[in-house]
Design an enzyme around this catalytic site. Structure first.
Site, PDB file in Angstrom:
ATOM      1  N   ASP A   1      -9.214  -0.466   2.277  1.00 16.95           N
ATOM      2  CA  ASP A   1      -9.549  -0.511   3.451  1.00 16.95           C
ATOM      3  C   ASP A   1      -9.147   0.447   4.834  1.00 16.95           C
ATOM      4  O   ASP A   1      -7.681   0.636   4.937  1.00 16.95           O
ATOM      5  CB  ASP A   1     -10.440  -1.921   4.532  1.00 16.95           C
ATOM      6  CG  ASP A   1     -10.669  -2.765   3.531  1.00 16.95           C
ATOM      7  OD1 ASP A   1     -11.528  -2.213   2.931  1.00 16.95           O
ATOM      8  OD2 ASP A   1     -10.799  -3.768   3.568  1.00 16.95           O
ATOM      9  N   VAL A   2      -9.800   0.823   5.197  1.00 12.88           N
ATOM     10  CA  VAL A   2      -8.540   2.307   6.635  1.00 12.88           C
ATOM     11  C   VAL A   2      -7.616   1.405   7.289  1.00 12.88           C
ATOM     12  O   VAL A   2      -7.502   2.116   7.893  1.00 12.88           O
ATOM     13  CB  VAL A   2     -10.308   2.790   7.491  1.00 12.88           C
ATOM     14  CG1 VAL A   2     -10.465   1.901   8.090  1.00 12.88           C
ATOM     15  CG2 VAL A   2      -9.702   3.473   8.486  1.00 12.88           C
TER      16      VAL A   2
END
Length: 232
Positions: free
Chosen positions: A101-102
């Site tokens: 995930d970012v």
């Protein structure tokens, strides 16, 4: 190998731009200007473009310490791609083997070897993925058992595979190490939400036998060793 293909695989030139460079007389093979795109190269040939010697870019296997704020994607998005952190030629040939995930940091593996990355990420292989997790509050008793038995996540029809939890010795009791064998959407965050907790920070330390090099600062990368490649 054809000369134009060699140029396209050893430089940033496309096949069409390689042919134009050949036509302009910018390419030498063993000291002689060659304009024929179909010229067959052998091991004995030394190719120069604009005077600089070229070597074919082989298959690459890279390890990156992903910082927060980068997406594990090869396409432009809301956030910059981790590929932009790599100072290598032909970045467009690379893909990410196992995304984060970012806002998740840590180990990302990048290659152009599709079979290798498939072996690494295939659910059938049940490859261990190790994460350091910081939680909003200490976990309740019995979390280890619940994770080992599998959790039914919201919107899913099958429980998670057994996971291993280790509580780390810290003053707040909110840091744990989690080992899972899947990669469902936001899986770790959803797992701890099911345990009435919240993930504050998430960092991947290892995939299978490949551990994040502690010498790599956030945003830095290196090539995998042959021993690391061979573990997959």
């Amino acid at each position: 190998m054809r000369l134009d293909r060699f140029l396209s695989e050893s430089t940033e030139l496309t096949r069409s731009l390689a042919k134009k460079a050949l036509h302009r007389g910018e390419v030498e093979v063993n000291g002689d200007v060659v304009k024929n795109a179909a010229f067959k190269l052998g091991d004995e040939h030394v190719v120069r473009w604009l005077g600089e010697p070229l070597a074919r870019i082989g298959v690459r296997y890279l390890m990156l310490n992903k910082p927060a704020g980068y997406e594990c994607t090869t396409r432009p998005g809301r956030y910059p791609s981790v590929i932009e952190l790599l100072d290598v030629a032909k970045r467009g040939r690379l893909h990410i083997a196992g995304r984060l995930d970012v806002d998740t940091t840590g180990l990302v593996l990048i290659t152009e070897d599709g079979q290798w990355s498939h072996r690494l990420t295939s659910p059938r292989r049940r490859c261990d993925k190790h994460y350091l997790v910081t939680l909003a509050r200490p976990l309740a008793e019995g979390a280890e058992t619940a994770l080992a038995e599998g959790l039914m996540l919201e919107g899913e029809d099958k429980p998670t595979l057994p996971a291993r939890l280790e509580r780390l010795d810290d003053a707040d009791g909110v840091r744990v190490r989690l080992v899972i064998q899947e990669g469902r959407f936001h899986q770790i965050k959803r797992m701890f939400a099911a345990l009435d907790n919240e993930v504050v920070a998430l960092h991947r330390e290892r995939i299978g036998e490949i551990a994040l090099d502690p010498a790599l600062a956030a945003g830095e990368w290196r090539e995998l060793t042959q021993a690391e490649i061979d573990t997959v």
